[in-house]
Design a protein around this motif. Structure first.
Motif, PDB file in Angstrom:
ATOM      1  N   GLY A 148       0.780  -1.235   0.000  1.00 36.72           N
ATOM      2  CA  GLY A 148       0.000   0.000   0.000  1.00 36.72           C
ATOM      3  C   GLY A 148       0.812   1.286   0.000  1.00 36.72           C
ATOM      4  N   ALA A 149       2.046   1.213  -0.509  1.00 32.17           N
ATOM      5  CA  ALA A 149       2.883   2.420  -0.567  1.00 32.17           C
ATOM      6  C   ALA A 149       3.684   2.401  -1.866  1.00 32.17           C
ATOM      7  CB  ALA A 149       3.828   2.469   0.627  1.00 32.17           C
ATOM      8  N   PRO A 150       4.116   3.572  -2.321  1.00 33.46           N
ATOM      9  CA  PRO A 150       5.040   3.554  -3.455  1.00 33.46           C
ATOM     10  C   PRO A 150       6.432   3.111  -2.996  1.00 33.46           C
ATOM     11  CG  PRO A 150       4.446   5.826  -2.859  1.00 33.46           C
ATOM     12  CD  PRO A 150       3.775   4.911  -1.866  1.00 33.46           C
ATOM     13  N   LEU A 151       7.341   2.940  -3.932  1.00 29.76           N
ATOM     14  CA  LEU A 151       8.749   2.670  -3.634  1.00 29.76           C
ATOM     15  C   LEU A 151       9.530   3.841  -4.223  1.00 29.76           C
ATOM     16  CD1 LEU A 151      10.916   0.527  -2.673  1.00 29.76           C
ATOM     17  CD2 LEU A 151      10.984  -0.212  -5.067  1.00 29.76           C
ATOM     18  N   MET A 167      18.179  13.189 -12.718  1.00 31.63           N
ATOM     19  CA  MET A 167      16.745  12.879 -12.825  1.00 31.63           C
ATOM     20  C   MET A 167      16.441  12.260 -14.188  1.00 31.63           C
ATOM     21  SD  MET A 167      15.248  13.457 -10.001  1.00 31.63           S
ATOM     22  CE  MET A 167      16.695  13.264  -8.987  1.00 31.63           C
ATOM     23  N   LYS A 168      17.086  12.787 -15.249  1.00 32.20           N
ATOM     24  CA  LYS A 168      16.848  12.253 -16.598  1.00 32.20           C
ATOM     25  C   LYS A 168      17.221  10.763 -16.646  1.00 32.20           C
ATOM     26  CE  LYS A 168      17.956  13.469 -21.402  1.00 32.20           C
ATOM     27  NZ  LYS A 168      18.868  12.382 -21.838  1.00 32.20           N
ATOM     28  N   GLU A 169      18.372  10.421 -16.073  1.00 28.70           N
ATOM     29  CA  GLU A 169      18.772   9.008 -16.048  1.00 28.70           C
ATOM     30  C   GLU A 169      17.822   8.194 -15.169  1.00 28.70           C
ATOM     31  OE1 GLU A 169      23.538   9.758 -16.830  1.00 28.70           O
ATOM     32  OE2 GLU A 169      22.897   9.021 -14.867  1.00 28.70           O
ATOM     33  N   GLY A 170      17.302   8.817 -14.129  1.00 27.58           N
ATOM     34  CA  GLY A 170      16.325   8.136 -13.283  1.00 27.58           C
ATOM     35  C   GLY A 170      15.063   7.801 -14.067  1.00 27.58           C
ATOM     36  N   VAL A 171      14.588   8.758 -14.860  1.00 23.05           N
ATOM     37  CA  VAL A 171      13.386   8.531 -15.674  1.00 23.05           C
ATOM     38  C   VAL A 171      13.661   7.410 -16.686  1.00 23.05           C
ATOM     39  CG1 VAL A 171      11.870   9.557 -17.425  1.00 23.05           C
ATOM     40  CG2 VAL A 171      12.498  10.880 -15.390  1.00 23.05           C
ATOM     41  N   GLU A 172      14.863   7.416 -17.281  1.00 16.38           N
ATOM     42  CA  GLU A 172      15.217   6.373 -18.249  1.00 16.38           C
ATOM     43  C   GLU A 172      15.302   4.999 -17.594  1.00 16.38           C
ATOM     44  OE1 GLU A 172      17.720   9.490 -21.058  1.00 16.38           O
ATOM     45  OE2 GLU A 172      18.816   7.993 -19.886  1.00 16.38           O
ATOM     46  N   LEU A 173      15.764   4.991 -16.341  1.00 20.50           N
ATOM     47  CA  LEU A 173      15.852   3.723 -15.615  1.00 20.50           C
ATOM     48  C   LEU A 173      14.452   3.145 -15.365  1.00 20.50           C
ATOM     49  CD1 LEU A 173      17.707   1.751 -13.904  1.00 20.50           C
ATOM     50  CD2 LEU A 173      17.051   3.145 -11.945  1.00 20.50           C
ATOM     51  N   LEU A 174      13.515   4.045 -15.016  1.00 23.01           N
ATOM     52  CA  LEU A 174      12.152   3.579 -14.685  1.00 23.01           C
ATOM     53  C   LEU A 174      11.343   3.195 -15.928  1.00 23.01           C
ATOM     54  CD1 LEU A 174      10.883   6.101 -11.929  1.00 23.01           C
ATOM     55  CD2 LEU A 174      12.393   4.121 -11.669  1.00 23.01           C
ATOM     56  N   ALA A 175      11.665   3.817 -17.078  1.00 17.83           N
ATOM     57  CA  ALA A 175      10.800   3.689 -18.266  1.00 17.83           C
ATOM     58  C   ALA A 175      10.426   2.246 -18.620  1.00 17.83           C
ATOM     59  CB  ALA A 175      11.433   4.408 -19.442  1.00 17.83           C
ATOM     60  N   LEU A 184      10.753   8.755  -8.144  1.00 20.50           N
ATOM     61  CA  LEU A 184      12.126   9.247  -7.993  1.00 20.50           C
ATOM     62  C   LEU A 184      12.264  10.159  -6.785  1.00 20.50           C
ATOM     63  CD1 LEU A 184      13.033  10.260 -11.660  1.00 20.50           C
ATOM     64  CD2 LEU A 184      13.697   8.168 -10.452  1.00 20.50           C
ATOM     65  N   LEU A 185      13.441  10.114  -6.191  1.00 18.63           N
ATOM     66  CA  LEU A 185      13.768  11.044  -5.100  1.00 18.63           C
ATOM     67  C   LEU A 185      14.706  12.111  -5.664  1.00 18.63           C
ATOM     68  CD1 LEU A 185      14.937   9.958  -1.518  1.00 18.63           C
ATOM     69  CD2 LEU A 185      15.347  12.180  -2.518  1.00 18.63           C
ATOM     70  N   GLY A 205      12.569  15.248 -14.115  1.00 17.17           N
ATOM     71  CA  GLY A 205      11.932  14.198 -13.305  1.00 17.17           C
ATOM     72  C   GLY A 205      10.418  14.270 -13.395  1.00 17.17           C
ATOM     73  N   GLY A 206       9.900  15.497 -13.468  1.00 15.19           N
ATOM     74  CA  GLY A 206       8.466  15.741 -13.674  1.00 15.19           C
ATOM     75  C   GLY A 206       7.570  14.936 -12.756  1.00 15.19           C
ATOM     76  N   LYS A 207       6.592  14.297 -13.344  1.00 16.09           N
ATOM     77  CA  LYS A 207       5.581  13.573 -12.560  1.00 16.09           C
ATOM     78  C   LYS A 207       6.163  12.358 -11.834  1.00 16.09           C
ATOM     79  CE  LYS A 207       3.754  10.571 -16.283  1.00 16.09           C
ATOM     80  NZ  LYS A 207       4.898  10.307 -17.062  1.00 16.09           N
ATOM     81  N   HIS A 208       7.384  11.973 -12.205  1.00 20.73           N
ATOM     82  CA  HIS A 208       7.993  10.809 -11.539  1.00 20.73           C
ATOM     83  C   HIS A 208       8.544  11.144 -10.161  1.00 20.73           C
ATOM     84  CE1 HIS A 208       7.638   8.348 -15.118  1.00 20.73           C
ATOM     85  NE2 HIS A 208       8.079   9.376 -15.818  1.00 20.73           N
ATOM     86  N   ILE A 209       8.734  12.433  -9.875  1.00 23.69           N
ATOM     87  CA  ILE A 209       9.325  12.797  -8.577  1.00 23.69           C
ATOM     88  C   ILE A 209       8.290  12.604  -7.466  1.00 23.69           C
ATOM     89  CG2 ILE A 209      10.317  14.668  -7.183  1.00 23.69           C
ATOM     90  CD1 ILE A 209      11.636  15.736  -9.703  1.00 23.69           C
TER      91      ILE A 209
END
Ligand code: LER
Ligand code: MN
Length: 271
Positions: A148-151, A167-175, A184-185, A205-209
């Motif tokens: 019941g929580a995000p990671l 953040m850009k690499e973080g978004v690419e990692l999640l994609a 993302l933090l 990072g946008g909506k992923h943060i």
């Protein structure tokens, strides 16, 4: 509206780490509440150590939320990480994180994967390590969803990881992930080292943060360095961020002053 949080660490090995309050969760909660923080973020040695705290009582007594729980003790104490060449060690790392996810979940507090991500090496090349990390994020993201929580996944500066540092690499990692439960933090200290422009990094990072570590350029309390918060707050508003700005900073000159300075700056820039 962005909410304020402050870190409490009860990991003896992290006594000199970038956490505002140390050792005593009850005292940290009392001080956080007296200063007007909305929440605390807990860095504990294990799931058992979180479960052993009278957290429900403390949070309710002080009208505080639990913003997040850190998992870095798996690395700091046990040397575990998600890119270990040994499948058995990676599994131990995932199990450690699952325990922390489950300990935070009753309080809706997401677990943070920071130093537990590890890094790629001569032994485990970049593609293999990124594959290991994505496999773990899929498994742990799904586990957190059930709880019941995000990671939360945290890009770190180059001295702490080489997997995703912006953040850009973080978004690419999640994609390519199968789960959409990983956020993302944005840790302003790491971003100050790695991003060409911190505000642009926030937009990347946008909506992923889903979480922010609110700290100054020198990893001291916000207001004790040369961070320019205006454009950062503007970017956070632009992306519609309404999570926590959580103070992960060194207790310099001491915990009380770091907390006081943080909330003063928080009110000045978000208020
Ligand atoms: C580590 O540098 C950090 O920023 C933490 O939040 C992650 O363990
Ligand atoms: Mn951080």
């Amino acid at each position: 509206m962005v909410k304020s949080a402050v870190t409490i660490a009860i990991v003896p090995e992290a006594r000199k780490g970038p956490f505002v309050f140390h050792e005593d969760v009850a005292a940290g909660c009392a001080k956080a509440a007296a200063l007007g923080f909305d929440a605390v973020e807990l860095f504990a040695p294990s799931a058992e150590a979180i479960n052993a705290q009278p957290l429900e009582q403390l949070l309710s007594d002080h009208n505080l939320s639990l913003a997040a729980v850190g998992t870095g003790a798996g690395m700091v104490i046990h040397g575990l990480h998600l890119c270990d060449p040994s499948e058995d060690r990676r599994q131990q790392g995932r199990d450690f994180i699952k325990g922390i996810i489950d300990a935070g979940a009753p309080f809706k507090a997401p677990a943070i994967i920071g130093s537990m991500q590890g890094r790629w090496t001569a032994e485990t090349d970049q593609a293999t390590a990124l594959g290991y990390l994505r496999d773990s994020l899929n498994e742990l993201g799904a586990h957190a969803a059930q709880a019941g929580a995000p990671l939360i996944y945290e890009p770190l500066n180059r001295y702490e990881t080489n997997l995703a540092t912006t953040m850009k690499e973080g978004v690419e990692l999640l994609a390519p992930l199968e789960t959409n439960n990983v956020v993302l933090l944005a840790d302003l200290f790491h971003m100050n080292i790695e991003e060409a422009c911190i505000a642009q990094g926030i937009r990347d990072g946008g909506k992923h943060i889903g979480h922010v570590h609110f700290v100054d350029s020198n990893r001291q309390a916000a207001g004790r360095g040369h961070m320019n918060y205006g454009p950062i707050v503007e970017a956070l508003n632009e992306i519609g961020y309404d999570g926590y700005a959580s103070a992960e900073a060194f207790p310099i000159p001491d915990s009380d002053e770091a907390a006081r300075q943080t909330i003063e700056t928080f009110k000045a820039v978000f208020g």
